[in-house]
Design an enzyme around this catalytic site. Structure first.
Site, PDB file in Angstrom:
ATOM      1  N   PRO A  10       0.778  -1.211   0.077  1.00  0.00           N
ATOM      2  CA  PRO A  10      -0.121   0.016   0.196  1.00  0.00           C
ATOM      3  C   PRO A  10       0.899   1.249   0.135  1.00  0.00           C
ATOM      4  CG  PRO A  10      -0.102  -1.324   2.329  1.00  0.00           C
ATOM      5  CD  PRO A  10       0.572  -2.108   1.308  1.00  0.00           C
ATOM      6  N   ASN A  11       0.420   2.348  -0.457  1.00  0.00           N
ATOM      7  CA  ASN A  11       1.028   3.564  -0.997  1.00  0.00           C
ATOM      8  C   ASN A  11       2.320   3.720  -1.775  1.00  0.00           C
ATOM      9  OD1 ASN A  11      -1.271   5.046   0.486  1.00  0.00           O
ATOM     10  ND2 ASN A  11      -0.415   3.813   2.416  1.00  0.00           N
ATOM     11  N   ARG A  18       5.327  10.857  -2.804  1.00  0.00           N
ATOM     12  CA  ARG A  18       4.940  10.533  -1.208  1.00  0.00           C
ATOM     13  C   ARG A  18       6.152  10.846  -0.235  1.00  0.00           C
ATOM     14  NH1 ARG A  18       4.712   4.507   1.326  1.00  0.00           N
ATOM     15  NH2 ARG A  18       3.818   5.236   3.486  1.00  0.00           N
ATOM     16  N   TYR A  23      11.160   8.508   1.558  1.00  0.00           N
ATOM     17  CA  TYR A  23      11.041   7.565   0.332  1.00  0.00           C
ATOM     18  C   TYR A  23      11.966   7.890  -0.986  1.00  0.00           C
ATOM     19  CZ  TYR A  23       7.731   5.833   3.694  1.00  0.00           C
ATOM     20  OH  TYR A  23       7.123   5.005   4.717  1.00  0.00           O
ATOM     21  N   ASN A  75       8.266  -5.479  -0.786  1.00  0.00           N
ATOM     22  CA  ASN A  75       7.840  -4.315   0.134  1.00  0.00           C
ATOM     23  C   ASN A  75       6.607  -4.273   0.613  1.00  0.00           C
ATOM     24  OD1 ASN A  75       7.923  -2.215   1.530  1.00  0.00           O
ATOM     25  ND2 ASN A  75       8.870  -0.903   0.106  1.00  0.00           N
ATOM     26  N   ALA A  78       2.945  -0.594   4.845  1.00  0.00           N
ATOM     27  CA  ALA A  78       2.618  -0.570   6.271  1.00  0.00           C
ATOM     28  C   ALA A  78       1.968  -1.864   6.669  1.00  0.00           C
ATOM     29  CB  ALA A  78       1.326   0.370   6.303  1.00  0.00           C
ATOM     30  N   HIS A  81       3.687  -4.358   9.383  1.00  0.00           N
ATOM     31  CA  HIS A  81       3.388  -4.135  11.013  1.00  0.00           C
ATOM     32  C   HIS A  81       2.162  -4.720  11.448  1.00  0.00           C
ATOM     33  CE1 HIS A  81       6.702  -1.383   9.487  1.00  0.00           C
ATOM     34  NE2 HIS A  81       6.005  -0.789   9.008  1.00  0.00           N
ATOM     35  N   GLU A  99      12.511  -9.416   2.156  1.00  0.00           N
ATOM     36  CA  GLU A  99      11.899  -8.212   2.664  1.00  0.00           C
ATOM     37  C   GLU A  99      12.600  -7.168   2.402  1.00  0.00           C
ATOM     38  OE1 GLU A  99      11.267  -8.248   6.890  1.00  0.00           O
ATOM     39  OE2 GLU A  99      10.146  -6.173   6.872  1.00  0.00           O
ATOM     40  N   HIS A 101      12.536  -2.483   2.313  1.00  0.00           N
ATOM     41  CA  HIS A 101      12.292  -1.412   2.783  1.00  0.00           C
ATOM     42  C   HIS A 101      13.125  -0.276   2.359  1.00  0.00           C
ATOM     43  CE1 HIS A 101       9.177  -3.198   5.393  1.00  0.00           C
ATOM     44  NE2 HIS A 101       9.992  -3.835   5.755  1.00  0.00           N
ATOM     45  N   LEU A 102      12.493   0.816   1.487  1.00  0.00           N
ATOM     46  CA  LEU A 102      13.088   1.939   1.280  1.00  0.00           C
ATOM     47  C   LEU A 102      13.746   2.532   2.249  1.00  0.00           C
ATOM     48  CD1 LEU A 102      10.297   2.728  -0.806  1.00  0.00           C
ATOM     49  CD2 LEU A 102      12.306   3.099  -2.105  1.00  0.00           C
ATOM     50  N   SER A 103      13.155   2.792   3.409  1.00  0.00           N
ATOM     51  CA  SER A 103      13.700   3.444   4.660  1.00  0.00           C
ATOM     52  C   SER A 103      14.150   2.493   5.652  1.00  0.00           C
ATOM     53  CB  SER A 103      12.527   4.215   5.292  1.00  0.00           C
ATOM     54  OG  SER A 103      11.546   3.480   5.906  1.00  0.00           O
ATOM     55  N   ARG A 108      12.906   4.835  12.599  1.00  0.00           N
ATOM     56  CA  ARG A 108      11.855   5.685  12.676  1.00  0.00           C
ATOM     57  C   ARG A 108      10.987   5.434  13.789  1.00  0.00           C
ATOM     58  NH1 ARG A 108       9.228   4.950   6.829  1.00  0.00           N
ATOM     59  NH2 ARG A 108       8.029   6.777   7.645  1.00  0.00           N
ATOM     60  N   ARG A 112       6.975   1.026  13.865  1.00  0.00           N
ATOM     61  CA  ARG A 112       7.462   0.486  12.474  1.00  0.00           C
ATOM     62  C   ARG A 112       8.694  -0.489  12.846  1.00  0.00           C
ATOM     63  NH1 ARG A 112       5.456   3.743   8.162  1.00  0.00           N
ATOM     64  NH2 ARG A 112       4.933   5.884   9.173  1.00  0.00           N
TER      65      ARG A 112
HETATM   66  C1  DQA Z   1       8.181   1.055   3.925  1.00  0.00           C
HETATM   67  C2  DQA Z   1       8.078   1.415   5.433  1.00  0.00           C
HETATM   68  C3  DQA Z   1       6.545   1.123   6.122  1.00  0.00           C
HETATM   69  O1  DQA Z   1       6.710   1.351   7.392  1.00  0.00           O
HETATM   70  C4  DQA Z   1       5.944   2.144   5.403  1.00  0.00           C
HETATM   71  O2  DQA Z   1       4.380   2.058   6.094  1.00  0.00           O
HETATM   72  C5  DQA Z   1       5.884   2.146   4.129  1.00  0.00           C
HETATM   73  C6  DQA Z   1       6.962   2.042   3.440  1.00  0.00           C
HETATM   74  C7  DQA Z   1       9.201   1.456   3.298  1.00  0.00           C
HETATM   75  O3  DQA Z   1       9.551   1.083   2.022  1.00  0.00           O
HETATM   76  O4  DQA Z   1      10.065   2.021   3.885  1.00  0.00           O
HETATM   77  O5  DQA Z   1       4.711   2.153   3.477  1.00  0.00           O
HETATM   78  O6  DQA Z   1       7.607  -0.177   3.779  1.00  0.00           O
END
Ligand code: DQA
Length: 150
Positions: A10-11, A18, A23, A75, A78, A81, A99, A101-103, A108, A112
């Protein structure tokens, strides 16, 4: 030819606009295009999928078993979590996955820091931004060639 599947949750369709300070400025289209051409260079087929809906991500993971996908790069956004259901889908299909994650989620908010995927993933990548997808593809390619860790 081993086939790989890149799944973004998502997102992540909003990448580029965003929270670019978190990101990065690269769009999902650009990430997927680069990933596909890198996969071709490495001798693999890559399919890319993004959804904002938990059940669609679960369906796509289940479909990956039917499609005989060799490796998944995920990825979960959210859902990282929150989603026991998506975790269960990965356990069910038994396809190795990274798995990603960009961040760096550990740097954070505390909510998370928990992931429903890290303990069942082949490996995890945090905090390399869009470049993480390239690193993951190299690692996946190495893994399916039986050279993991060598
Ligand atoms: C994310 C980290 C998640 O906590 C967040 O909800 C995202 C992006 C990342 O790629 O850093 O949507 O997965």
């Amino acid at each position: 030819m081993p086939s790989f599947l890149l799944i973004n949750g998502p997102n992540l369709n909003l990448l580029g606009s965003r929270e670019p300070e978190v990101y990065g400025a690269t769009s999902l289209d650009d990430i997927e295009e680069r990933a596909k051409s890198l996969a071709t260079e490495l001798g693999h087929e890559l399919e890319c999928y993004q959804s904002n809906a938990e059940h669609e991500l679960i369906d796509r993971v289940q479909q990956a078993a039917t499609d005989k996908v060799s490796f998944i790069i995920l990825n979960p956004g959210a859902f990282t979590h929150t989603s026991i259901a998506l975790r269960d889908a990965l356990l069910a299909v038994k396809i190795p996955f990274i798995e990603l994650h960009l961040s760096n989620t550990f740097a954070r908010e505390e909510f998370r820091h928990n992931s429903y995927f890290s303990d069942i993933a082949q490996s995890c990548l945090f905090g390399f931004g869009a470049y993480g997808y390239e690193l993951a593809l190299h690692a996946a390619s190495n893994y399916v060639a039986g050279r993991e860790g060598k």
